[in-house]
Design a protein around this motif. Structure first.
Motif, mmCIF file in Angstrom:
data_model
loop_
_atom_site.group_PDB
_atom_site.id
_atom_site.type_symbol
_atom_site.label_atom_id
_atom_site.label_comp_id
_atom_site.label_asym_id
_atom_site.label_seq_id
_atom_site.Cartn_x
_atom_site.Cartn_y
_atom_site.Cartn_z
ATOM 1 N N GLN A 47 22.248 44.283 2.960
ATOM 2 C CA GLN A 47 23.492 44.296 3.722
ATOM 3 C C GLN A 47 24.685 44.025 2.800
ATOM 4 O O GLN A 47 25.735 44.659 2.921
ATOM 5 N N ILE A 48 24.504 43.074 1.885
ATOM 6 C CA ILE A 48 25.563 42.801 0.911
ATOM 7 C C ILE A 48 25.836 44.060 0.088
ATOM 8 O O ILE A 48 26.991 44.401 -0.201
ATOM 9 N N GLY A 49 24.769 44.774 -0.277
ATOM 10 C CA GLY A 49 24.927 46.009 -1.034
ATOM 11 C C GLY A 49 25.730 47.049 -0.270
ATOM 12 O O GLY A 49 26.556 47.760 -0.849
ATOM 13 N N ARG A 50 25.485 47.140 1.052
ATOM 14 C CA ARG A 50 26.259 48.086 1.863
ATOM 15 C C ARG A 50 27.723 47.675 1.909
ATOM 16 O O ARG A 50 28.617 48.526 1.865
ATOM 17 N N TRP A 58 32.335 47.986 8.753
ATOM 18 C CA TRP A 58 33.095 46.853 9.288
ATOM 19 C C TRP A 58 32.116 45.773 9.735
ATOM 20 O O TRP A 58 31.254 46.015 10.589
ATOM 21 N N PRO A 59 32.178 44.545 9.170
ATOM 22 C CA PRO A 59 31.204 43.505 9.541
ATOM 23 C C PRO A 59 31.370 43.072 10.992
ATOM 24 O O PRO A 59 32.479 43.085 11.545
ATOM 25 N N ARG A 60 30.272 42.673 11.595
ATOM 26 C CA ARG A 60 30.350 42.154 12.959
ATOM 27 C C ARG A 60 31.049 40.785 12.942
ATOM 28 O O ARG A 60 31.242 40.191 11.882
ATOM 29 N N ASP A 61 31.386 40.252 14.123
ATOM 30 C CA ASP A 61 32.246 39.080 14.212
ATOM 31 C C ASP A 61 31.702 37.873 13.460
ATOM 32 O O ASP A 61 32.426 37.215 12.703
ATOM 33 N N ASP A 62 30.410 37.532 13.679
ATOM 34 C CA ASP A 62 29.887 36.328 13.028
ATOM 35 C C ASP A 62 29.807 36.501 11.516
ATOM 36 O O ASP A 62 30.022 35.556 10.760
ATOM 37 N N LEU A 78 38.996 41.544 1.591
ATOM 38 C CA LEU A 78 37.664 41.684 0.995
ATOM 39 C C LEU A 78 37.211 43.136 0.962
ATOM 40 O O LEU A 78 36.025 43.425 0.815
ATOM 41 N N GLY A 79 38.171 44.054 1.103
ATOM 42 C CA GLY A 79 37.855 45.476 0.969
ATOM 43 C C GLY A 79 37.389 46.139 2.244
ATOM 44 O O GLY A 79 36.939 47.298 2.201
ATOM 45 N N PHE A 80 37.500 45.458 3.390
ATOM 46 C CA PHE A 80 37.067 46.045 4.656
ATOM 47 C C PHE A 80 38.280 46.594 5.420
ATOM 48 O O PHE A 80 39.382 46.052 5.307
ATOM 49 N N ARG A 81 38.045 47.606 6.226
ATOM 50 C CA ARG A 81 39.097 48.191 7.033
ATOM 51 C C ARG A 81 38.588 48.376 8.444
ATOM 52 O O ARG A 81 37.562 49.024 8.659
ATOM 53 N N ALA A 82 39.290 47.767 9.392
ATOM 54 C CA ALA A 82 38.866 47.850 10.786
ATOM 55 C C ALA A 82 38.875 49.294 11.264
ATOM 56 O O ALA A 82 39.778 50.064 10.913
#
Length: 423
Positions: A47-50, A58-62, A78-82
């Motif tokens: 998952q970290i690799g993804r 986009w990571p889930r809330d928790d 952290l490089g994520f985009r909603a």
């Protein structure tokens, strides 16, 4: 075709936190979930690799909460985009990424419920970063100087606590509890202000309660037991130790934390004159350390180790009159102490000097006291000065000797006397 470099923002943040591998980040997220009361959340290395791939999901809330807590940056940094973010940001090759629609309110991230929650979600992590820096500075910065900074930082945290909510409030309260614990440690051990420290420990326990952090509660209560313990009040000490062990069970605590609680109780018993029971408890602590356990110690638990446990034991052996055993124990501690452990080195040198005085070897005792005074000049520690003075009192029979007079000349020089009185 050029190779994509992936999500460098997340990778850089991971490495900046000292997490050298994806598996290290996965383990840190798992530990953080338990600290925050989110249960057993397992994040795999894959998952970290993804997340570190060129197009991270986009990571889930928790997972967002854990990433923000561990890496101390907003999720957008952290490089994520909603997927509902309609802003258009060209990628590295000039292409414009696809966007999705914003989800319904039922799936949106929770907002602070309280009207007073005016601080951003990262306020807890920002405050905690300074707390962590103070934790490291404790070993090298003069205590009076550091105490001023820690006290002001704690005042800031208390003010911010009323303006936060949710996870940010919990992270902030936990860091505030650590800051107050550090302030109390400085007051008690470095500045010898037990009554002031006792009041600070109460505030630290209140903050730990706001964070619902039982391990911090155990640490605060364990430190607070020193106050009545060093004053010889055995019943008050026992009450605080029972409370500390109760909180540790809720943690659950690591083997190191449980052994430290034993060491605290043993030192307090030593001060109260019960050397036999103190040695029994120290043996139990040694067994706990050697056996180990499944739980890891928190990041803030930096003041204890097997070497520190041996230092507790050597002092109790000295108080019990077990001179050969105390010499063997303390010499091994002195050899094992790291270069950065200047405060502990003063204490051990003072205890070793008392051992040599008890063995009627005044010249050897004075040589150790001079080493302790050298170290004290570099790293002031009121508890260390107390050990030096205790050893000097044990040399009363040789006070007219040249070696003892040399120690007195240094112990009561103009600078040393004024410095001691000022502190």
């Amino acid at each position: 075709m050029p190779r994509s470099i992936g999500n460098t923002a997340l990778k850089a943040a991971r490495q900046a936190r000292g997490l050298s591998s994806q598996q290290a980040l996965a383990s840190a997220l798992h530990d953080a979930a338990r600290q925050l009361g989110l249960g057993e959340i397992v994040v795999s290395r894959k998952q970290i690799g993804r997340w570190e791939s060129p197009n991270p999901p986009w990571p889930r809330d928790d997972h967002q909460q854990l990433l923000t807590y561990v890496l101390r940056l907003p999720i957008e940094d952290l490089g994520f985009r909603a997927p509902w973010d309609d802003s258009v940001r060209p990628g590295p090759d000039g292409a414009r990424p696809l966007t999705g629609r914003r989800p319904s309110a039922a799936h949106a991230l929770p907002r602070p419920a309280a009207a007073s929650a005016t601080q951003p979600p990262t306020v807890g992590a920002d405050f905690a970063a300074v707390t962590e820096a103070h934790r490291r500075l404790y070993w090298s910065v003069p205590p009076a100087t550091l105490h001023q900074a820690v006290a002001e930082h704690a005042n800031l945290g208390a003010a911010l606590l009323a303006e936060t909510d949710g996870i940010a409030r919990r992270v902030l309260a936990s860091a505030l509890a650590e800051s107050l614990l550090l302030a109390g440690r400085i007051q008690f051990f470095d500045l010898r202000q037990p009554e002031v420290a006792d009041a600070t420990f109460v505030r630290a326990l209140q903050a730990a309660g706001e964070a619902d952090d039982p391990l911090l509660g155990a640490a605060v209560l364990g430190h607070s037991a020193f106050v009545p313990g060093w004053a010889g009040h055995r019943e008050d000490t026992a009450e605080r130790m029972r409370a500390a062990r109760t909180y540790a069970r809720r943690g659950p605590a690591s083997a190191e934390l449980l052994a430290w609680l034993d060491a605290v109780e043993a030192e307090c018993l030593t001060r109260c004159g019960d050397h036999r029971q103190a040695l029994t408890i120290l043996r139990r602590a040694e067994e706990t350390m050697s056996t180990g356990g499944e739980h890891r110690s928190p990041e803030w638990f930096t003041w204890f180790s097997s070497t520190r446990l041996a230092a507790f034991k050597g002092n109790t052996e000295l108080a019990a009159g077990l001179i050969p055993q105390a010499r063997t124990t303390l010499e091994a501690v002195l050899a094992d102490l790291p270069e950065t452990a200047g405060k502990q080195r003063v204490v051990v040198l003072g205890d070793l000097a008392a051992v040599e005085a008890a063995a009627r070897r005044p010249d050897a005792a004075c040589a150790l006291l001079e080493q302790a005074l050298d170290q004290l000049g570099a790293t002031w520690y009121a508890t260390g000065m107390e050990r030096i003075r205790e050893a000097r009192r044990a040399l009363a029979s040789w006070q007219d000797s040249d070696s003892v007079r040399r120690v007195d000349d240094r112990l009561y020089s103009w600078a040393a006397t004024l410095s001691s009185l000022q502190r």
